[in-house]
Design a protein around this motif. Structure first.
Motif, PDB file in Angstrom:
ATOM      1  N   THR A  77       0.849  -1.191   0.000  1.00  0.00           N
ATOM      2  CA  THR A  77       0.000   0.000   0.000  1.00  0.00           C
ATOM      3  C   THR A  77       0.886   1.243   0.000  1.00  0.00           C
ATOM      4  O   THR A  77       2.075   1.172   0.330  1.00  0.00           O
ATOM      5  N   GLU A  78       0.306   2.372  -0.362  1.00  0.00           N
ATOM      6  CA  GLU A  78       1.054   3.625  -0.351  1.00  0.00           C
ATOM      7  C   GLU A  78       1.452   3.943   1.085  1.00  0.00           C
ATOM      8  O   GLU A  78       0.592   4.151   1.947  1.00  0.00           O
ATOM      9  N   CYS A  79       2.752   3.959   1.333  1.00  0.00           N
ATOM     10  CA  CYS A  79       3.257   4.067   2.699  1.00  0.00           C
ATOM     11  C   CYS A  79       2.814   5.371   3.356  1.00  0.00           C
ATOM     12  O   CYS A  79       2.937   6.455   2.776  1.00  0.00           O
ATOM     13  N   SER A  80       2.268   5.230   4.562  1.00  0.00           N
ATOM     14  CA  SER A  80       1.838   6.345   5.411  1.00  0.00           C
ATOM     15  C   SER A  80       0.569   7.041   4.925  1.00  0.00           C
ATOM     16  O   SER A  80       0.142   8.027   5.536  1.00  0.00           O
ATOM     17  N   TYR A  83      -3.827   2.310   4.429  1.00  0.00           N
ATOM     18  CA  TYR A  83      -3.599   1.425   5.570  1.00  0.00           C
ATOM     19  C   TYR A  83      -4.519   0.211   5.553  1.00  0.00           C
ATOM     20  O   TYR A  83      -5.636   0.266   5.027  1.00  0.00           O
ATOM     21  N   SER A 101       1.028  -0.345   6.773  1.00  0.00           N
ATOM     22  CA  SER A 101       1.134   0.428   5.547  1.00  0.00           C
ATOM     23  C   SER A 101       2.510   0.191   4.941  1.00  0.00           C
ATOM     24  O   SER A 101       3.489  -0.013   5.661  1.00  0.00           O
ATOM     25  N   GLY A 102       2.584   0.197   3.613  1.00  0.00           N
ATOM     26  CA  GLY A 102       3.862  -0.005   2.950  1.00  0.00           C
ATOM     27  C   GLY A 102       3.962  -1.367   2.301  1.00  0.00           C
ATOM     28  O   GLY A 102       2.954  -1.988   1.953  1.00  0.00           O
ATOM     29  N   LYS A 103       5.198  -1.852   2.162  1.00  0.00           N
ATOM     30  CA  LYS A 103       5.441  -3.088   1.419  1.00  0.00           C
ATOM     31  C   LYS A 103       6.074  -4.191   2.265  1.00  0.00           C
ATOM     32  O   LYS A 103       6.595  -5.162   1.723  1.00  0.00           O
ATOM     33  N   THR A 104       6.024  -4.055   3.581  1.00  0.00           N
ATOM     34  CA  THR A 104       6.571  -5.084   4.466  1.00  0.00           C
ATOM     35  C   THR A 104       5.438  -5.953   4.996  1.00  0.00           C
ATOM     36  O   THR A 104       4.465  -5.436   5.552  1.00  0.00           O
ATOM     37  N   SER A 122      -7.881   3.770   1.707  1.00  0.00           N
ATOM     38  CA  SER A 122      -6.949   4.455   0.813  1.00  0.00           C
ATOM     39  C   SER A 122      -7.455   5.861   0.534  1.00  0.00           C
ATOM     40  O   SER A 122      -8.664   6.126   0.578  1.00  0.00           O
TER      41      SER A 122
END
Length: 213
Positions: A77-80, A83, A101-104, A122
């Motif tokens: 997802t687009e980080c920060s 979510y 959030s993010g790619k982890t 989003s």
């Protein structure tokens, strides 16, 4: 019907069949899952979630004494800004287990209320490929990890040997306290360190400047 038309018809039928097997994009509604195992995703593989998403998935066990474990297979997802929220219950007033959030890929998450609510939010800007996760409903947290590490007794894990924690996933004596190196020994689920050693696994020597591990 000519051969070319027939092949076109067959190809269209197969394509439609494949499309039917793909999960539909989330549509700002709440989907409810009551099976003991399942897959939750924001849409078909290879496609992005939509802008301004507000999608909910509710997992409900057949009683409140069950545990629900969510295991992420992919996360993007687009980080920060975008979510995935996970709640231990069936509403947004329930305890929040995590916001991601993010790619982890997050670690496994367990709800103990018999329900788990997942929300994808989003904004109206950049979107990515979303998430895919598997869930399982068990009588004990994480099904006590492995049968060799514990067993489930009346919704509680009874851990074997030097395993501990709610799901028997944590070693009570990490690295066996370095017994083979003479650093320490395991005693009643805790490391008893040899002189000159300290730390949770007796891995820190007083002359070692690298710090505890």
């Amino acid at each position: 019907m000519g051969p070319h038309i027939f092949l076109l018809f067959v190809g269209l039928t197969i394509s439609l069949g494949d499309a039917a097997l793909q999960p539909a994009p989330c549509d700002k509604s709440r989907k409810v899952f009551t099976e003991g195992w399942g897959v939750i995703t924001d849409g078909p593989f290879g496609s992005n979630y939509t802008q301004d998403s507000h999608c909910e998935w509710l997992i409900k066990a057949n009683n409140t004494h069950k545990y629900i474990t969510l295991s992420f297979q992919s996360m993007g997802t687009e980080c920060s800004y975008d979510y995935v929220f996970v709640y231990d219950g069936d509403s947004f007033s329930a305890p929040l287990l995590g916001s991601f959030s993010g790619k982890t890929d997050p670690q496994n998450i367990t709800a103990s209320s018999g329900s788990m609510l997942i929300l994808l939010y989003s904004d109206t800007n950049y979107v990515l490929d979303g998430f895919r996760a598997e869930y399982s409903v068990t009588s004990c947290p994480g099904n006590c990890t492995h049968q060799s590490q514990g067993m489930c007794v009346v919704n509680t894990c009874v851990c074997e040997g030097d395993w501990g924690g709610k799901d028997c996933a944590r070693r009570l004596c990490p690295e066996d306290c370095g017994a083979t190196q003479g650093r320490g020994s395991c005693h009643l689920g805790h490391c008893r360190c040899s002189p000159g050693y300290s730390g949770q696994s007796c891995s820190l020597h007083r002359m070692d400047p690298s710090g505890n591990r």
